[in-house]
Motif scaffolding. Structure first.
Motif, PDB file in Angstrom:
ATOM      1  N   ASP A 141       0.823  -1.205   0.000  1.00 16.98           N
ATOM      2  CA  ASP A 141       0.000   0.000   0.000  1.00 16.98           C
ATOM      3  C   ASP A 141       0.861   1.260   0.000  1.00 16.98           C
ATOM      4  OD1 ASP A 141       0.916  -0.436   2.567  1.00 16.98           O
ATOM      5  OD2 ASP A 141      -0.966   0.090   3.547  1.00 16.98           O
ATOM      6  N   GLU A 142       2.026   1.193   0.654  1.00 19.62           N
ATOM      7  CA  GLU A 142       2.941   2.331   0.624  1.00 19.62           C
ATOM      8  C   GLU A 142       3.577   2.480  -0.755  1.00 19.62           C
ATOM      9  OE1 GLU A 142       5.692   2.837   3.868  1.00 19.62           O
ATOM     10  OE2 GLU A 142       4.412   1.663   5.233  1.00 19.62           O
ATOM     11  N   ILE A 143       3.881   1.356  -1.391  1.00 20.07           N
ATOM     12  CA  ILE A 143       4.435   1.406  -2.747  1.00 20.07           C
ATOM     13  C   ILE A 143       3.408   2.009  -3.702  1.00 20.07           C
ATOM     14  CG2 ILE A 143       5.287   0.008  -4.673  1.00 20.07           C
ATOM     15  CD1 ILE A 143       6.437  -1.938  -2.610  1.00 20.07           C
ATOM     16  N   ALA A 144       2.143   1.668  -3.505  1.00 21.34           N
ATOM     17  CA  ALA A 144       1.081   2.206  -4.366  1.00 21.34           C
ATOM     18  C   ALA A 144       1.020   3.728  -4.275  1.00 21.34           C
ATOM     19  CB  ALA A 144      -0.260   1.595  -3.971  1.00 21.34           C
ATOM     20  N   LYS A 145       1.262   4.277  -3.080  1.00 21.87           N
ATOM     21  CA  LYS A 145       1.281   5.740  -2.922  1.00 21.87           C
ATOM     22  C   LYS A 145       2.470   6.346  -3.673  1.00 21.87           C
ATOM     23  CE  LYS A 145      -0.890   5.546   1.649  1.00 21.87           C
ATOM     24  NZ  LYS A 145      -0.687   5.770   3.110  1.00 21.87           N
ATOM     25  N   LEU A 146       3.620   5.685  -3.580  1.00 17.72           N
ATOM     26  CA  LEU A 146       4.813   6.185  -4.272  1.00 17.72           C
ATOM     27  C   LEU A 146       4.659   6.106  -5.782  1.00 17.72           C
ATOM     28  CD1 LEU A 146       7.560   4.565  -1.993  1.00 17.72           C
ATOM     29  CD2 LEU A 146       6.883   6.974  -2.049  1.00 17.72           C
TER      30      LEU A 146
END
Length: 414
Positions: free
Chosen positions: A282-287
């Protein structure tokens, strides 16, 4: 892959680790019912692995993260033969002493990625020399060699490529695929190992092991490969102008390792975050939503997370701080590589560039100077004959060199 039940295959699929699998449905069912023991083999041709090996190391890490048991198989036996896969020429034979030293050195790398011990999902490291060195030639040929046809062996890409180029392929190397297949049989017998993983170039060898296990011991074995990675521009993952990106700090500093990841191409950042870090999806999706120059923030996170895995959090923080000081604070950066030279010497900047591995040749260094890409203490170097002298040193005895925008070093008289 859809409708996956096991945490293992779900994680591998979500993060882009899967290229091929012999029987994904059956492996998924097995992994959802209990602990799967799996292995990947590494030959000891050098005293360190490199970033090109990282894709398979992360497979073992994902395996353990989902509660399964990794086996690191060191090729103390197969290194004496040499894997012809992807090679244009015969490997140089190595002494037993050198192979043993390389294995001992490589073992320290895996401790950064895996937890070793005696628990159900703890990793173990074994050496295929333990069984390959003991084989009797004629009995082995009768028991194992009978299951391999020359017709099929000649169809392997690793063999065809060498023959088509009229490059020698020794009988020693020709045996490699048989020995690798036998490794799987032996690991199943000794450790109940049911899965062999590797890079996609090993698919044929892996399938051989699966089939050999079925023919010899009626074993239900599986194979899985991860993609052989290239960057978006088509270059092989882990190859740079300065050479291999080693995983041991003695061969490549944590700062240079951090810089390698920081220099990732824009189009590769998200893919590499999934493959080579533990950052939540989910953090990668934000990046992934970052655009333009903001992508550099994602690159810094990639560099930090990848360096933390390989070298520890302290080294990752030091590399990050050095880069910040160097690029943003105007400082010299305490973690930069240092070129040391005698006090009475005046080394040429071209020689320094080559010795640091910043350029492949003196000619390339000359071109960088002529194109204005080299700076000494933030001042462009204009002459290809330029040297470092005492007048270039600061009060602490350092001169700062920059080769392009991303390669920096210090020179110091000692």
């Amino acid at each position: 892959m859809t409708s996956l039940k096991s945490d293992l295959l779900k994680l591998l699929s979500e993060r882009g680790h899967i290229h091929q699998c012999t029987d994904p449905a059956a492996l998924d069912a097995k992994a959802s019912q209990g602990i799967v023991t799996a292995y990947i083999g590494y030959d000891a041709t050098a005293d360190s692995l490199h970033v090109g090996n990282l894709a398979t190391i992360m497979l073992l890490r994902r395996l353990q993260q989902t509660g399964h048991k990794p086996i690191v198989l060191m090729g103390g036996g197969t290194t004496k033969v040499g894997d012809p896969s992807g090679k244009d020429e015969t490997r140089q034979l190595m002494s037993d002493e050198k192979i043993a030293a390389n294995i001992a050195s490589i073992k320290t790398i895996f401790k950064n990625f895996l937890t070793f011990g005696n628990g159900p999902s703890d990793a173990i490291q074994v050496n295929n020399a333990d069984w390959l060195d003991q084989l009797a030639y004629i009995p082995f040929l009768r028991a194992v060699g009978a299951h391999f046809t020359i017709n099929r062996m000649l169809a392997f890409d690793s063999v065809k490529m060498r023959l088509e180029r009229e490059q020698p392929l020794t009988f020693l190397e020709f045996n490699y695929m048989i020995l690798q297949a036998y490794d799987f049989v032996e690991l199943h017998k000794r450790y109940h190992c049911v899965l062999q993983m590797g890079g996609s170039d090993q698919w044929g060898n892996i399938v051989n092991g699966v089939e050999l296990g079925r023919r010899i011991g009626n074993a239900d074995l599986f194979g899985l490969t991860t993609p052989l990675l290239t960057t978006s521009s088509g270059t092989k993952m882990g190859k740079t102008a300065a050479g291999a990106v080693w995983l041991k700090p003695e061969k490549l500093s944590p700062y240079d390792y951090w810089q390698f990841w920081r220099n990732t191409e824009d189009a590769d950042v998200v893919r590499f975050l999934k493959l080579f870090t533990d950052l939540p999806l989910d953090e990668i999706a934000k990046l992934e939503k970052l655009q333009g120059s903001d992508i550099n923030e994602a690159k810094k996170i990639l560099a930090y997370q990848a360096t933390k895995l390989a070298h520890g959090e302290e080294a990752a923080k030091a590399a990050h701080d050095t880069a910040k000081e160097t690029f943003e604070g105007g400082g010299k950066g305490t973690g930069l590589p240092v070129f040391e030279f005698p006090r009475n010497a005046t080394p040429s900047i071209i020689d320094i560039a080559v010795q640091l591995g910043f350029t492949e040749s003196k000619g390339e260094a000359k071109r960088m100077i002529e194109q204005g890409g080299v700076r000494l203490n933030d001042t462009p170097v204009k002459e290809i004959t330029a040297t470092i002298t005492a007048s270039d040193m600061d009060t602490e005895g350092y001169a700062r060199l920059s080769f392009g925008k991303k390669r920096h070093a210090l020179a110091k008289a000692v």
